[in-house]
Write an enzyme that holds these catalytic residues in place. Structure first.
Site, mmCIF file in Angstrom:
data_model
loop_
_atom_site.group_PDB
_atom_site.id
_atom_site.type_symbol
_atom_site.label_atom_id
_atom_site.label_comp_id
_atom_site.label_asym_id
_atom_site.label_seq_id
_atom_site.Cartn_x
_atom_site.Cartn_y
_atom_site.Cartn_z
ATOM 1 N N LYS A 167 0.994 -0.897 0.121
ATOM 2 C CA LYS A 167 -0.061 0.068 -0.200
ATOM 3 C C LYS A 167 0.839 1.305 0.065
ATOM 4 O O LYS A 167 1.543 2.116 1.223
ATOM 5 C CB LYS A 167 -0.951 -0.190 1.298
ATOM 6 C CG LYS A 167 -2.531 1.009 0.576
ATOM 7 C CD LYS A 167 -1.979 1.874 0.673
ATOM 8 C CE LYS A 167 -2.433 2.958 2.695
ATOM 9 N NZ LYS A 167 -1.771 4.276 2.079
ATOM 10 N N GLY A 218 7.037 4.313 9.108
ATOM 11 C CA GLY A 218 6.067 5.415 9.341
ATOM 12 C C GLY A 218 6.097 6.182 10.937
ATOM 13 O O GLY A 218 7.271 6.368 11.409
ATOM 14 N N SER A 219 5.287 6.742 11.251
ATOM 15 C CA SER A 219 5.717 7.551 12.140
ATOM 16 C C SER A 219 5.678 6.614 13.356
ATOM 17 O O SER A 219 4.457 5.447 13.323
ATOM 18 C CB SER A 219 4.734 8.387 12.360
ATOM 19 O OG SER A 219 3.179 8.258 12.521
ATOM 20 N N THR A 220 5.477 6.857 14.956
ATOM 21 C CA THR A 220 5.641 5.955 15.804
ATOM 22 C C THR A 220 4.157 5.937 16.591
ATOM 23 O O THR A 220 3.379 4.986 17.047
ATOM 24 C CB THR A 220 7.116 7.184 17.220
ATOM 25 O OG1 THR A 220 7.181 6.481 16.595
ATOM 26 C CG2 THR A 220 6.673 5.724 18.217
ATOM 27 N N THR A 222 0.808 6.361 14.420
ATOM 28 C CA THR A 222 0.745 5.190 13.505
ATOM 29 C C THR A 222 1.306 3.377 14.025
ATOM 30 O O THR A 222 0.168 3.032 13.621
ATOM 31 C CB THR A 222 1.019 5.420 11.997
ATOM 32 O OG1 THR A 222 0.308 6.807 11.580
ATOM 33 C CG2 THR A 222 0.656 4.654 11.066
ATOM 34 N N GLY A 223 2.816 3.470 14.242
ATOM 35 C CA GLY A 223 3.027 2.084 14.582
ATOM 36 C C GLY A 223 2.069 1.385 15.821
ATOM 37 O O GLY A 223 1.591 0.403 15.574
ATOM 38 N N GLU A 240 9.512 -0.186 11.795
ATOM 39 C CA GLU A 240 10.110 1.025 11.313
ATOM 40 C C GLU A 240 9.769 2.876 11.604
ATOM 41 O O GLU A 240 9.340 3.137 10.814
ATOM 42 C CB GLU A 240 11.051 0.831 10.111
ATOM 43 C CG GLU A 240 12.589 1.624 10.631
ATOM 44 C CD GLU A 240 12.895 2.735 9.803
ATOM 45 O OE1 GLU A 240 12.574 3.709 10.311
ATOM 46 O OE2 GLU A 240 12.660 2.796 8.769
ATOM 47 N N CYS A 274 13.897 8.873 8.743
ATOM 48 C CA CYS A 274 14.082 8.684 9.610
ATOM 49 C C CYS A 274 15.450 8.600 10.159
ATOM 50 O O CYS A 274 15.592 8.599 11.866
ATOM 51 C CB CYS A 274 13.501 8.021 9.405
ATOM 52 S SG CYS A 274 13.980 6.199 8.612
ATOM 53 N N GLU A 370 10.665 15.229 16.692
ATOM 54 C CA GLU A 370 11.062 14.785 15.160
ATOM 55 C C GLU A 370 10.355 16.144 14.521
ATOM 56 O O GLU A 370 9.388 15.334 14.069
ATOM 57 C CB GLU A 370 10.856 13.703 15.018
ATOM 58 C CG GLU A 370 12.051 12.900 13.783
ATOM 59 C CD GLU A 370 11.517 11.621 13.242
ATOM 60 O OE1 GLU A 370 12.400 11.354 11.906
ATOM 61 O OE2 GLU A 370 10.232 11.351 13.388
#
Length: 471
Positions: A167, A218-220, A222-223, A240, A274, A370
């Site tokens: 995706k 992606g972002s933490t 969203t993780g 990651e 990142c 960040e």
């Protein structure tokens, strides 16, 4: 209009999504916006092809991966132009991502094979350790390096014998979709499926009962959502996530020698990586000289549309991230002294000048968080032990680096950092042969190297009793 790759067919979908040019802020084309039916068909195609793909010889799968890399090389001019258009980055950076990073990962994993390992062999039994593919892998790719990151996930997934549904990021789908069109000529139908669309498609993929593993960059934030969504089906997950990489400049460093490299690794892709330098800790004795050197390089850099031959750095890729960077720019003006950049000029697009901030301390958002944009805080320290403690205090632990003339001392300091990757006199030196792990809230799992193949495989022991042993 670009089309999605589903089960070997090129599909337009039932709805569309605008693609925005970050250099103008205006839509310049549309792509399919995958709906629930598209996700279902893609997963079903991958599931149907999985038994055949998983059974073919590893060297045959490797041939397909090499053919995929060859398609990239053969169509590099077109692919690089698309990547410049949708990201705004300079052509040289697009070429690096496509011709170097993406192809190197495909070719590296094409050559890897995993064989059964003998654990025990004695008079009573023979025990073997096997690694077997998982099934359907779902890969969710970010907007900052869409082709490299997609290939770094596709390559080990396919080499391991899995099939995959990718995706794309909503704001950078074009180059990936074109790759799907090209790969349809060399990849068996259903082995690779590529969807474009918004976050809803990603959520459907994560929750799908027939997806065995999710790999996400992606972002933490969203993780965390992905972990929660994957929990009901106990999917395997590789994450990651965000980083706030610290670089420590030791007292014996040569500023003139290392400043250009530090500058390059801090502002690579306009800071939208990142694992580039986000915090620069410099010893008192070198602080003023380093600030002056980095500021001079930033002030002389050319920030322009990637289509401009003079461009060295491009815009922030999308409006949402641009607004976040502007927020951190305002924070920087309060927290420290801006010595390069800092002022955004009016005009179209999402351009932010390379900005350097000195006389700033830990505890300020510009240091602790960040920005994911072209802003570098330079922090003063007087004791190396204290610098290590401050570097490790972050909840993020993706990458870090140490810079100094005495390699033994620099390496000893590097070993004390908690980040998954630590470099000495370099930073973000990505290589498909080298594992790239993530620690703390930067995620978990590993990509790269043979270690990056293992998360796409399930362990199985086969324990055979020898004749005459069974009761």
């Amino acid at each position: 209009m670009a089309r999605m790759l589903i089960g070997g067919e090129l599909v337009e979908g039932s709805r569309t999504l605008d693609v925005i040019d970050p250099c103008t802020g205006a839509a310049f084309t549309q792509v399919p916006d995958a709906d629930e039916g598209d996700v279902e068909r893609a997963v079903a195609a991958a599931k149907a092809e999985y038994p055949a793909w998983s059974r073919i010889a590893p060297e045959s799968r490797g041939q397909v991966l090499r053919a995929m890399a060859a398609k990239i090389t053969e169509n590099a001019e077109e692919l690089c132009a698309l990547l410049v258009q949708e990201t705004g980055r300079p052509m040289a950076l697009a070429q690096f991502e496509i011709l170097h990073l993406a192809t190197s990962y495909l070719n590296y994993y094409a050559g890897l094979e995993v064989h059964p390992e003998l654990i025990v062999e004695d008079d009573t039994r023979r025990v073997e350790l096997h690694r077997k593919p998982l099934g359907v892998v779902g890969a969710i790719v970010p907007w900052n390096a869409p082709i490299y990151i997609a290939c770094s996930k596709i390559a080990p997934a396919l080499a391991a014998g899995n099939t995959i549904v990718v995706k794309t990021a909503p704001t950078t789908p074009l180059t990936s979709l074109r790759l799907g069109e090209l790969w349809a000529e060399v990849v068996p139908a259903g082995v690779v499926n590529i969807l474009s669309g918004g976050n809803d498609a990603g959520a459907l993929l994560v929750a799908h009962k027939d997806v065995a593993k999710i790999t996400f960059t992606g972002s933490t934030e969203t993780g965390r959502k992905i972990m929660a969504s994957a929990a009901p089906t106990l999917k395997r997950v590789t994450l990651e996530l965000g980083g706030n990489d610290a670089a420590i400049v030791l007292p014996d460093a040569d500023v003139a020698t290392i400043a250009p490299a530090i500058f390059a690794f801090a502002f690579f892709n306009s800071g939208q990586v990142c694992a580039v330098i986000k915090r620069l800790y410099v010893h008192d004795s070198l602080y003023d000289a380093m600030c002056e050197a980095i500021a001079g390089l930033a002030a002389s850099a050319t920030v322009a549309p990637g289509s401009d031959a003079a461009a060295e750095f491009g815009p922030v890729q999308n409006k949402a991230q641009y607004q976040k960077v502007l927020h951190y720019l305002a924070e920087a003006k309060v927290a420290g002294k801006i010595i390069a950049g800092g002022e955004v000029t009016e005009g179209p697009g999402y351009f932010v000048p390379l900005t350097v901030v000195r006389d700033v301390s830990d505890g300020s958002p510009i240091v602790d968080e960040e920005p994911f944009g072209p802003i570098l805080p330079i922090i003063r320290y007087s004791d190396v032990d204290d610098a290590v403690v401050r570097a490790n205090a972050s909840p993020f632990a993706l990458g870090g680096s140490v810079w100094g003339s005495d390699l033994a001392k620099a390496t000893a300091v590097a070993a004390r950092l908690e980040s998954g990757s630590v470099w000495v006199n370099q930073h973000c030196a990505l290589d498909p042969q080298v594992p790239f792990p993530a620690n703390k809230q930067s995620g978990f799992g590993v990509e790269g190297g043979i270690e990056g193949l293992y998360p796409y495989l399930a362990l199985q022991t086969i324990n055979v009793a020898k004749p005459g042993v069974a009761a």
